[in-house]
Design a protein around this motif. Structure first.
Motif, PDB file in Angstrom:
ATOM      1  N   GLU A 148      -2.720  -4.670   2.760  1.00  0.00           N
ATOM      2  CA  GLU A 148      -2.339  -3.300   3.085  1.00  0.00           C
ATOM      3  C   GLU A 148      -1.562  -3.297   4.387  1.00  0.00           C
ATOM      4  O   GLU A 148      -2.096  -3.670   5.421  1.00  0.00           O
ATOM      5  CB  GLU A 148      -3.580  -2.426   3.221  1.00  0.00           C
ATOM      6  CG  GLU A 148      -4.307  -2.229   1.910  1.00  0.00           C
ATOM      7  CD  GLU A 148      -5.636  -1.508   2.079  1.00  0.00           C
ATOM      8  OE1 GLU A 148      -5.752  -0.394   1.591  1.00  0.00           O
ATOM      9  OE2 GLU A 148      -6.543  -2.073   2.709  1.00  0.00           O
ATOM     10  N   VAL A 191       0.307   1.978   0.356  1.00  0.00           N
ATOM     11  CA  VAL A 191       0.357   1.290  -0.937  1.00  0.00           C
ATOM     12  C   VAL A 191      -0.297  -0.078  -0.791  1.00  0.00           C
ATOM     13  O   VAL A 191       0.069  -0.837   0.098  1.00  0.00           O
ATOM     14  CB  VAL A 191       1.810   1.076  -1.407  1.00  0.00           C
ATOM     15  CG1 VAL A 191       1.824   0.549  -2.834  1.00  0.00           C
ATOM     16  CG2 VAL A 191       2.598   2.363  -1.308  1.00  0.00           C
ATOM     17  N   ALA A 192      -1.253  -0.371  -1.651  1.00  0.00           N
ATOM     18  CA  ALA A 192      -1.907  -1.678  -1.597  1.00  0.00           C
ATOM     19  C   ALA A 192      -1.101  -2.679  -2.397  1.00  0.00           C
ATOM     20  O   ALA A 192      -0.709  -2.401  -3.527  1.00  0.00           O
ATOM     21  CB  ALA A 192      -3.317  -1.577  -2.148  1.00  0.00           C
ATOM     22  N   ARG A 193      -0.823  -3.813  -1.773  1.00  0.00           N
ATOM     23  CA  ARG A 193      -0.083  -4.873  -2.453  1.00  0.00           C
ATOM     24  C   ARG A 193      -1.022  -6.042  -2.734  1.00  0.00           C
ATOM     25  O   ARG A 193      -2.040  -6.205  -2.069  1.00  0.00           O
ATOM     26  CB  ARG A 193       1.082  -5.344  -1.579  1.00  0.00           C
ATOM     27  CG  ARG A 193       2.390  -4.646  -1.879  1.00  0.00           C
ATOM     28  CD  ARG A 193       3.394  -4.848  -0.762  1.00  0.00           C
ATOM     29  NE  ARG A 193       3.381  -3.692   0.125  1.00  0.00           N
ATOM     30  CZ  ARG A 193       4.237  -2.685   0.026  1.00  0.00           C
ATOM     31  NH1 ARG A 193       5.181  -2.712  -0.871  1.00  0.00           N
ATOM     32  NH2 ARG A 193       4.148  -1.636   0.840  1.00  0.00           N
ATOM     33  N   TYR A 194      -0.666  -6.858  -3.733  1.00  0.00           N
ATOM     34  CA  TYR A 194      -1.517  -7.976  -4.113  1.00  0.00           C
ATOM     35  C   TYR A 194      -0.691  -9.222  -4.331  1.00  0.00           C
ATOM     36  O   TYR A 194       0.477  -9.141  -4.677  1.00  0.00           O
ATOM     37  CB  TYR A 194      -2.269  -7.631  -5.402  1.00  0.00           C
ATOM     38  CG  TYR A 194      -3.124  -6.404  -5.260  1.00  0.00           C
ATOM     39  CD1 TYR A 194      -4.463  -6.504  -4.878  1.00  0.00           C
ATOM     40  CD2 TYR A 194      -2.585  -5.134  -5.459  1.00  0.00           C
ATOM     41  CE1 TYR A 194      -5.243  -5.372  -4.714  1.00  0.00           C
ATOM     42  CE2 TYR A 194      -3.362  -3.990  -5.302  1.00  0.00           C
ATOM     43  CZ  TYR A 194      -4.685  -4.118  -4.926  1.00  0.00           C
ATOM     44  OH  TYR A 194      -5.451  -2.993  -4.762  1.00  0.00           O
ATOM     45  N   LYS A 242      -5.667  -8.942  -1.535  1.00  0.00           N
ATOM     46  CA  LYS A 242      -5.161  -7.600  -1.273  1.00  0.00           C
ATOM     47  C   LYS A 242      -4.481  -7.562   0.096  1.00  0.00           C
ATOM     48  O   LYS A 242      -4.955  -8.186   1.026  1.00  0.00           O
ATOM     49  CB  LYS A 242      -6.329  -6.614  -1.280  1.00  0.00           C
ATOM     50  CG  LYS A 242      -5.935  -5.160  -1.193  1.00  0.00           C
ATOM     51  CD  LYS A 242      -7.196  -4.293  -1.274  1.00  0.00           C
ATOM     52  CE  LYS A 242      -6.855  -2.815  -1.371  1.00  0.00           C
ATOM     53  NZ  LYS A 242      -8.066  -1.990  -1.597  1.00  0.00           N
ATOM     54  N   ASP A 283       1.460   1.452   4.716  1.00  0.00           N
ATOM     55  CA  ASP A 283       2.389   2.435   4.166  1.00  0.00           C
ATOM     56  C   ASP A 283       1.765   3.193   3.002  1.00  0.00           C
ATOM     57  O   ASP A 283       2.455   3.852   2.228  1.00  0.00           O
ATOM     58  CB  ASP A 283       3.696   1.772   3.745  1.00  0.00           C
ATOM     59  CG  ASP A 283       3.482   0.752   2.630  1.00  0.00           C
ATOM     60  OD1 ASP A 283       2.322   0.462   2.280  1.00  0.00           O
ATOM     61  OD2 ASP A 283       4.480   0.239   2.107  1.00  0.00           O
ATOM     62  N   GLY A 341      -8.492   4.182   3.287  1.00  0.00           N
ATOM     63  CA  GLY A 341      -7.577   5.268   2.962  1.00  0.00           C
ATOM     64  C   GLY A 341      -7.607   6.448   3.910  1.00  0.00           C
ATOM     65  O   GLY A 341      -7.026   7.492   3.635  1.00  0.00           O
ATOM     66  N   ASP A 379       2.751  -4.189  -5.606  1.00  0.00           N
ATOM     67  CA  ASP A 379       1.754  -3.138  -5.798  1.00  0.00           C
ATOM     68  C   ASP A 379       1.542  -2.906  -7.295  1.00  0.00           C
ATOM     69  O   ASP A 379       2.291  -3.416  -8.134  1.00  0.00           O
ATOM     70  CB  ASP A 379       2.170  -1.850  -5.072  1.00  0.00           C
ATOM     71  CG  ASP A 379       3.488  -1.294  -5.564  1.00  0.00           C
ATOM     72  OD1 ASP A 379       3.673  -1.216  -6.785  1.00  0.00           O
ATOM     73  OD2 ASP A 379       4.328  -0.938  -4.724  1.00  0.00           O
ATOM     74  N   GLY A 396      -8.822   0.502   6.063  1.00  0.00           N
ATOM     75  CA  GLY A 396      -8.639   0.164   4.663  1.00  0.00           C
ATOM     76  C   GLY A 396      -9.390   1.047   3.688  1.00  0.00           C
ATOM     77  O   GLY A 396      -9.463   0.746   2.507  1.00  0.00           O
ATOM     78  N   GLU A 422      -6.652   1.929  11.097  1.00  0.00           N
ATOM     79  CA  GLU A 422      -6.841   2.015   9.646  1.00  0.00           C
ATOM     80  C   GLU A 422      -7.720   0.875   9.194  1.00  0.00           C
ATOM     81  O   GLU A 422      -7.346  -0.277   9.352  1.00  0.00           O
ATOM     82  CB  GLU A 422      -5.482   1.944   8.942  1.00  0.00           C
ATOM     83  CG  GLU A 422      -4.626   3.162   9.199  1.00  0.00           C
ATOM     84  CD  GLU A 422      -3.213   3.005   8.655  1.00  0.00           C
ATOM     85  OE1 GLU A 422      -2.878   3.743   7.728  1.00  0.00           O
ATOM     86  OE2 GLU A 422      -2.478   2.140   9.147  1.00  0.00           O
TER      87      GLU A 422
END
Lengths: 138, 138
Positions: free
Chosen positions: A74, A79-82, A72, A77, B78, A37, B76, B74
């Motif tokens: 998701e 938090v966006a991870r990459y 990307k 949780d 938010g 993230d 994406g 979800e």
DNA sequence: AGCTCACATGAGACTCAATATCAATAAAGA
DNA sequence: TCTTTATTGATATTGAGTCTCATGTGAGCT
């Protein structure tokens, strides 16, 4: 063409400047490997004494993602991870272990085909998809 | 068994009380139909002059979801959306139109089977999955 | 029906990822 | 080198969702 030249060209195409910060974010994510993230990337750069701000990390990541240099992820949780898309690192989906948090990549030709087919059947064109399997060790 | 009796039983099984607020949230989501976020449910109830707090909506939705009365979605942006699971409303995944925001449900036996198979192949057991197709009209 | 009390509620404080603001800074073409 | 204009950094702000805690109330018991 090396990967930083590629970054430069992509930025130029979009009318963006080729700045040290953008290079650092991009290189850092590639060096780290795996899924991270923005906060992790920021901390990592800070830990190396690099001069970069949180805002710039977020902004750069957004640009990289929009231009397809990174992917990307998701997992729900908040938090966006990459992850960096390296050459030869083709499309894949993710399996997330609900016990350990481990992220495993998978790809299945048939699965991909079916999705196109389903969109088609409803009169739509498939643009992208999100597919995550939440699993646990047997 | 009517749907509110079902709610009552589920709450009792978990040691929770059968309160007017929990009934209202559950009934409201069913009446609205489709996919809605907590804020929409809260506004809807408020609009009817109902005495309910934001916190209670969030808390109740969480309980309903954990007990399988509603399904979480979800996409994406938010915001978590929820839909009531009516009887005979079996599992399905979602196709989201990136132009209109429309949400279309789909279900495909083969797709489901493949996912089980993939998890299996990696030594995992499939617990749940998230599968969304982002599409646009042809 | 009334009593009791543990659970539920409501109002608002709080968290935390992500975005917006804006003065200062620095690419990059001339 | 100079000038223009995007970019950066520090910080404020947003917004979904959670937490706190004093007050309220369901429901078992008598």
């Amino acid at each position: 063409m090396d990967t930083n030249t590629k970054l430069k060209q992509i930025l130029r195409n979009e009318g963006f400047r080729y700045t040290p910060q953008r290079q650092m974010v991009w290189n850092e994510l590639r060096n780290m490997g795996g899924h991270h993230d923005c906060e992790e990337i920021y901390d990592e750069l800070k830990g190396k004494g690099t001069r970069v701000s949180r805002a710039t990390v977020y902004r750069t990541i957004e640009v990289l993602a929009r231009n397809g240099l990174i992917r990307k992820l998701e997992v729900g949780d908040g938090v966006a991870r990459y992850e960096a898309k390296e050459d030869g690192n083709h499309h894949h989906d993710h399996m997330i272990c609900i016990e350990t948090g481990d992220i495993i990549e998978f790809y299945n030709e048939e699965l991909e085909r079916l999705q196109e087919e389903i969109a088609e059947k409803h009169g739509y064109e498939l643009v992208r998809h999100v597919h995550q399997l939440f699993v646990k060790k047997k």
